[in-house]
Scaffold this motif. Structure first.
Motif, PDB file in Angstrom:
ATOM      1  N   HIS A  29       0.855  -1.189   0.000  1.00 50.88           N
ATOM      2  CA  HIS A  29       0.000   0.000   0.000  1.00 50.88           C
ATOM      3  C   HIS A  29       0.889   1.236   0.000  1.00 50.88           C
ATOM      4  CE1 HIS A  29      -3.921   1.998   1.678  1.00 50.88           C
ATOM      5  NE2 HIS A  29      -3.219   2.846   0.949  1.00 50.88           N
ATOM      6  N   PRO A  30       1.388   1.619  -1.164  1.00 46.99           N
ATOM      7  CA  PRO A  30       2.240   2.814  -1.235  1.00 46.99           C
ATOM      8  C   PRO A  30       1.410   4.070  -0.990  1.00 46.99           C
ATOM      9  CG  PRO A  30       1.740   2.017  -3.440  1.00 46.99           C
ATOM     10  CD  PRO A  30       1.183   1.003  -2.491  1.00 46.99           C
ATOM     11  N   ARG A  31       1.933   4.951  -0.159  1.00 47.32           N
ATOM     12  CA  ARG A  31       1.254   6.215   0.093  1.00 47.32           C
ATOM     13  C   ARG A  31       2.071   7.364  -0.501  1.00 47.32           C
ATOM     14  NH1 ARG A  31      -0.781   3.008   4.369  1.00 47.32           N
ATOM     15  NH2 ARG A  31      -3.008   3.382   4.714  1.00 47.32           N
ATOM     16  N   PRO A  32       1.435   8.507  -0.721  1.00 51.50           N
ATOM     17  CA  PRO A  32       2.133   9.598  -1.412  1.00 51.50           C
ATOM     18  C   PRO A  32       3.446  10.017  -0.752  1.00 51.50           C
ATOM     19  CG  PRO A  32      -0.220  10.038  -1.381  1.00 51.50           C
ATOM     20  CD  PRO A  32      -0.006   8.826  -0.507  1.00 51.50           C
ATOM     21  N   ASP A  33       3.521   9.921   0.597  1.00 55.57           N
ATOM     22  CA  ASP A  33       4.756  10.328   1.274  1.00 55.57           C
ATOM     23  C   ASP A  33       5.802   9.210   1.315  1.00 55.57           C
ATOM     24  OD1 ASP A  33       3.676   8.594   3.141  1.00 55.57           O
ATOM     25  OD2 ASP A  33       3.373  10.112   4.697  1.00 55.57           O
ATOM     26  N   GLU A  34       5.459   8.022   0.789  1.00 56.69           N
ATOM     27  CA  GLU A  34       6.383   6.881   0.720  1.00 56.69           C
ATOM     28  C   GLU A  34       6.998   6.563   2.080  1.00 56.69           C
ATOM     29  OE1 GLU A  34       8.147   6.352  -3.547  1.00 56.69           O
ATOM     30  OE2 GLU A  34       8.715   8.363  -2.870  1.00 56.69           O
ATOM     31  N   ARG A  35       6.200   6.684   3.133  1.00 60.53           N
ATOM     32  CA  ARG A  35       6.734   6.455   4.472  1.00 60.53           C
ATOM     33  C   ARG A  35       7.021   4.981   4.763  1.00 60.53           C
ATOM     34  NH1 ARG A  35       1.264   7.831   5.405  1.00 60.53           N
ATOM     35  NH2 ARG A  35       0.039   6.275   6.547  1.00 60.53           N
ATOM     36  N   HIS A  36       6.502   4.094   3.955  1.00 63.26           N
ATOM     37  CA  HIS A  36       6.880   2.677   4.074  1.00 63.26           C
ATOM     38  C   HIS A  36       7.211   2.125   2.677  1.00 63.26           C
ATOM     39  CE1 HIS A  36       2.539   2.596   3.445  1.00 63.26           C
ATOM     40  NE2 HIS A  36       2.307   2.939   4.698  1.00 63.26           N
ATOM     41  N   ILE A  37       6.242   1.652   1.956  1.00 65.76           N
ATOM     42  CA  ILE A  37       6.521   1.182   0.597  1.00 65.76           C
ATOM     43  C   ILE A  37       6.846   2.369  -0.303  1.00 65.76           C
ATOM     44  CG2 ILE A  37       5.491   0.112  -1.450  1.00 65.76           C
ATOM     45  CD1 ILE A  37       6.159  -1.888   0.700  1.00 65.76           C
ATOM     46  N   ARG A  38       7.957   2.277  -0.997  1.00 65.21           N
ATOM     47  CA  ARG A  38       8.330   3.309  -1.959  1.00 65.21           C
ATOM     48  C   ARG A  38       7.848   2.904  -3.348  1.00 65.21           C
ATOM     49  NH1 ARG A  38      14.334   2.943   0.527  1.00 65.21           N
ATOM     50  NH2 ARG A  38      14.010   4.239   2.396  1.00 65.21           N
ATOM     51  N   TYR A  39       7.598   3.880  -4.170  1.00 61.77           N
ATOM     52  CA  TYR A  39       7.127   3.576  -5.516  1.00 61.77           C
ATOM     53  C   TYR A  39       8.161   2.732  -6.256  1.00 61.77           C
ATOM     54  CZ  TYR A  39       2.895   6.371  -5.292  1.00 61.77           C
ATOM     55  OH  TYR A  39       1.647   6.826  -4.983  1.00 61.77           O
ATOM     56  N   ALA A  40       9.437   2.976  -6.014  1.00 59.29           N
ATOM     57  CA  ALA A  40      10.483   2.168  -6.650  1.00 59.29           C
ATOM     58  C   ALA A  40      10.396   0.708  -6.227  1.00 59.29           C
ATOM     59  CB  ALA A  40      11.857   2.737  -6.295  1.00 59.29           C
ATOM     60  N   ASP A  41       9.951   0.457  -4.974  1.00 54.96           N
ATOM     61  CA  ASP A  41       9.792  -0.920  -4.502  1.00 54.96           C
ATOM     62  C   ASP A  41       8.789  -1.683  -5.358  1.00 54.96           C
ATOM     63  OD1 ASP A  41      11.481  -0.476  -2.284  1.00 54.96           O
ATOM     64  OD2 ASP A  41       9.784   0.162  -1.028  1.00 54.96           O
ATOM     65  N   VAL A  42       7.730  -1.002  -5.740  1.00 58.43           N
ATOM     66  CA  VAL A  42       6.659  -1.657  -6.495  1.00 58.43           C
ATOM     67  C   VAL A  42       7.188  -2.174  -7.828  1.00 58.43           C
ATOM     68  CG1 VAL A  42       4.363  -1.372  -7.501  1.00 58.43           C
ATOM     69  CG2 VAL A  42       4.928  -0.228  -5.342  1.00 58.43           C
ATOM     70  N   TYR A  43       7.979  -1.358  -8.488  1.00 58.16           N
ATOM     71  CA  TYR A  43       8.550  -1.777  -9.763  1.00 58.16           C
ATOM     72  C   TYR A  43       9.484  -2.974  -9.579  1.00 58.16           C
ATOM     73  CZ  TYR A  43       6.761   2.479 -11.942  1.00 58.16           C
ATOM     74  OH  TYR A  43       5.947   3.469 -12.422  1.00 58.16           O
ATOM     75  N   GLU A  44      10.276  -2.971  -8.515  1.00 55.20           N
ATOM     76  CA  GLU A  44      11.198  -4.072  -8.268  1.00 55.20           C
ATOM     77  C   GLU A  44      10.448  -5.350  -7.890  1.00 55.20           C
ATOM     78  OE1 GLU A  44      14.527  -4.056  -8.866  1.00 55.20           O
ATOM     79  OE2 GLU A  44      13.961  -2.138  -9.774  1.00 55.20           O
ATOM     80  N   LEU A  45       9.399  -5.213  -7.103  1.00 56.50           N
ATOM     81  CA  LEU A  45       8.613  -6.383  -6.714  1.00 56.50           C
ATOM     82  C   LEU A  45       7.946  -7.027  -7.923  1.00 56.50           C
ATOM     83  CD1 LEU A  45       7.040  -4.933  -3.463  1.00 56.50           C
ATOM     84  CD2 LEU A  45       8.477  -6.976  -3.570  1.00 56.50           C
ATOM     85  N   LYS A  46       7.443  -6.192  -8.798  1.00 57.39           N
ATOM     86  CA  LYS A  46       6.774  -6.710  -9.997  1.00 57.39           C
ATOM     87  C   LYS A  46       7.689  -7.628 -10.806  1.00 57.39           C
ATOM     88  CE  LYS A  46       3.856  -7.071 -13.433  1.00 57.39           C
ATOM     89  NZ  LYS A  46       2.635  -7.892 -13.337  1.00 57.39           N
ATOM     90  N   LYS A  47       8.975  -7.346 -10.798  1.00 61.89           N
ATOM     91  CA  LYS A  47       9.932  -8.129 -11.584  1.00 61.89           C
ATOM     92  C   LYS A  47      10.129  -9.549 -11.052  1.00 61.89           C
ATOM     93  CE  LYS A  47      12.759  -4.059 -12.745  1.00 61.89           C
ATOM     94  NZ  LYS A  47      14.093  -3.439 -12.532  1.00 61.89           N
ATOM     95  N   VAL A  48       9.907  -9.749  -9.749  1.00 63.80           N
ATOM     96  CA  VAL A  48      10.325 -11.010  -9.134  1.00 63.80           C
ATOM     97  C   VAL A  48       9.192 -11.850  -8.542  1.00 63.80           C
ATOM     98  CG1 VAL A  48      12.612 -10.078  -8.614  1.00 63.80           C
ATOM     99  CG2 VAL A  48      10.799  -9.927  -6.886  1.00 63.80           C
ATOM    100  N   LEU A  49       8.045 -11.239  -8.247  1.00 63.58           N
ATOM    101  CA  LEU A  49       6.988 -11.994  -7.582  1.00 63.58           C
ATOM    102  C   LEU A  49       6.396 -13.047  -8.502  1.00 63.58           C
ATOM    103  CD1 LEU A  49       5.103  -9.238  -5.537  1.00 63.58           C
ATOM    104  CD2 LEU A  49       6.906 -10.810  -4.786  1.00 63.58           C
ATOM    105  N   LYS A  50       6.111 -14.210  -7.914  1.00 61.65           N
ATOM    106  CA  LYS A  50       5.533 -15.319  -8.673  1.00 61.65           C
ATOM    107  C   LYS A  50       4.086 -15.596  -8.276  1.00 61.65           C
ATOM    108  CE  LYS A  50       9.914 -17.691  -9.579  1.00 61.65           C
ATOM    109  NZ  LYS A  50      10.761 -16.561  -9.215  1.00 61.65           N
ATOM    110  N   THR A  51       3.640 -15.045  -7.163  1.00 65.65           N
ATOM    111  CA  THR A  51       2.247 -15.190  -6.740  1.00 65.65           C
ATOM    112  C   THR A  51       1.489 -13.917  -7.111  1.00 65.65           C
ATOM    113  OG1 THR A  51       2.755 -14.299  -4.548  1.00 65.65           O
ATOM    114  CG2 THR A  51       2.896 -16.697  -4.830  1.00 65.65           C
ATOM    115  N   GLU A  52       0.253 -13.805  -6.640  1.00 69.56           N
ATOM    116  CA  GLU A  52      -0.543 -12.622  -6.982  1.00 69.56           C
ATOM    117  C   GLU A  52      -0.009 -11.366  -6.299  1.00 69.56           C
ATOM    118  OE1 GLU A  52      -4.917 -14.094  -8.341  1.00 69.56           O
ATOM    119  OE2 GLU A  52      -4.747 -12.800  -6.612  1.00 69.56           O
TER     120      GLU A  52
END
Length: 240
Positions: A43-66
């Protein structure tokens, strides 16, 4: 069987608290998949206080589940992120800017036109859509005409009632909402304050649940019980 999607926001919070990359968020997500989770939620939020938008792109590359991305689609940056990464599911949550955590669902009657429009944007990109709703039959009925594929029931009130020893009264509005969703052909998710104590009862009373998304309680339990063991404990709560 109901799927378990693990929300990894709290792992990102821990990483960000000291800078650097410990814990390694991407490796942790991959490990959680290996430990038996059916999906990963962020759940990325605008202030990126936990998940960063860059994390989402990196996760997309490697995740095998939903992969499930939650957020408020009134933020164009969020919409662009989802369309660029094309997760299996996007969960639309009406968070205010700077909100600590999600605390209510959509008013699907008041926001009907807006939801129809934004849901159409994601569905046209081939992304399954779920919207966060309170356990109110009228809100579920109105959700069915937005075009959403699923709803996610906001379960905090159930968790509070369960902890107070009033589990039958606490589950009743959720069963009514879930039955309405099933009657109207909506898929059904649930999340927020579900934990290893109340999850089994919730899923037993609503056995047609498609998915639960759990983060805070699961990560807290992992501190004491270990991450692999905790994922398996939560998975067992969904088996009847």
């Amino acid at each position: 069987m109901t799927k378990l999607s693990v929300n990894i926001n709290k792992l990102a919070t821990l990483r960000n608290s000291r800078g650097g990359n410990n814990p390694n968020l991407i490796q942790s997500a991959m490990d959680i998949e290996q430990f038996g989770a059916d999906g990963i939620t962020v759940h990325p939020r605008p202030d990126e206080r936990h998940i960063r938008y860059a994390d989402v792109y990196e996760l997309k590359k490697v995740l095998k589940t939903e992969f499930n991305i939650e957020g408020n689609p009134t933020e164009q940056k969020f919409v662009d992120l989802v369309l660029a990464t094309k997760p299996a599911q996007v969960t639309l949550v009406p968070d205010a800017l700077g909100q600590l955590t999600s605390n209510h669902g959509w008013n699907t009657i008041e926001h009907q036109s807006y939801l129809q429009s934004i849901i159409g944007v994601f569905k046209s990109a081939g992304i399954r859509v779920s919207i966060f709703v309170d356990p109110v039959v009228e809100m579920v009925e109105a959700a069915a005409t937005t075009g959403t594929d699923r709803i996610e029931l906001y379960t905090e009130s159930f968790a509070v009632g369960f902890a107070a020893g009033n589990k039958e009264a606490a589950i009743a509005p959720f069963v009514a909402a879930a039955e309405t969703a099933r009657r109207l052909g909506l898929g059904l998710n649930a999340g927020h304050d579900l934990d290893r104590f109340n999850l089994g009862y919730f899923s037993k009373e609503i056995p047609w649940l498609d998915e639960v998304s759990i983060g805070h309680a699961l990560i807290c339990d992992a501190i004491y019980l270990g991450l692999e063991n905790t994922v398996q404990i939560y998975k067992r709560q969904l088996t009847h």
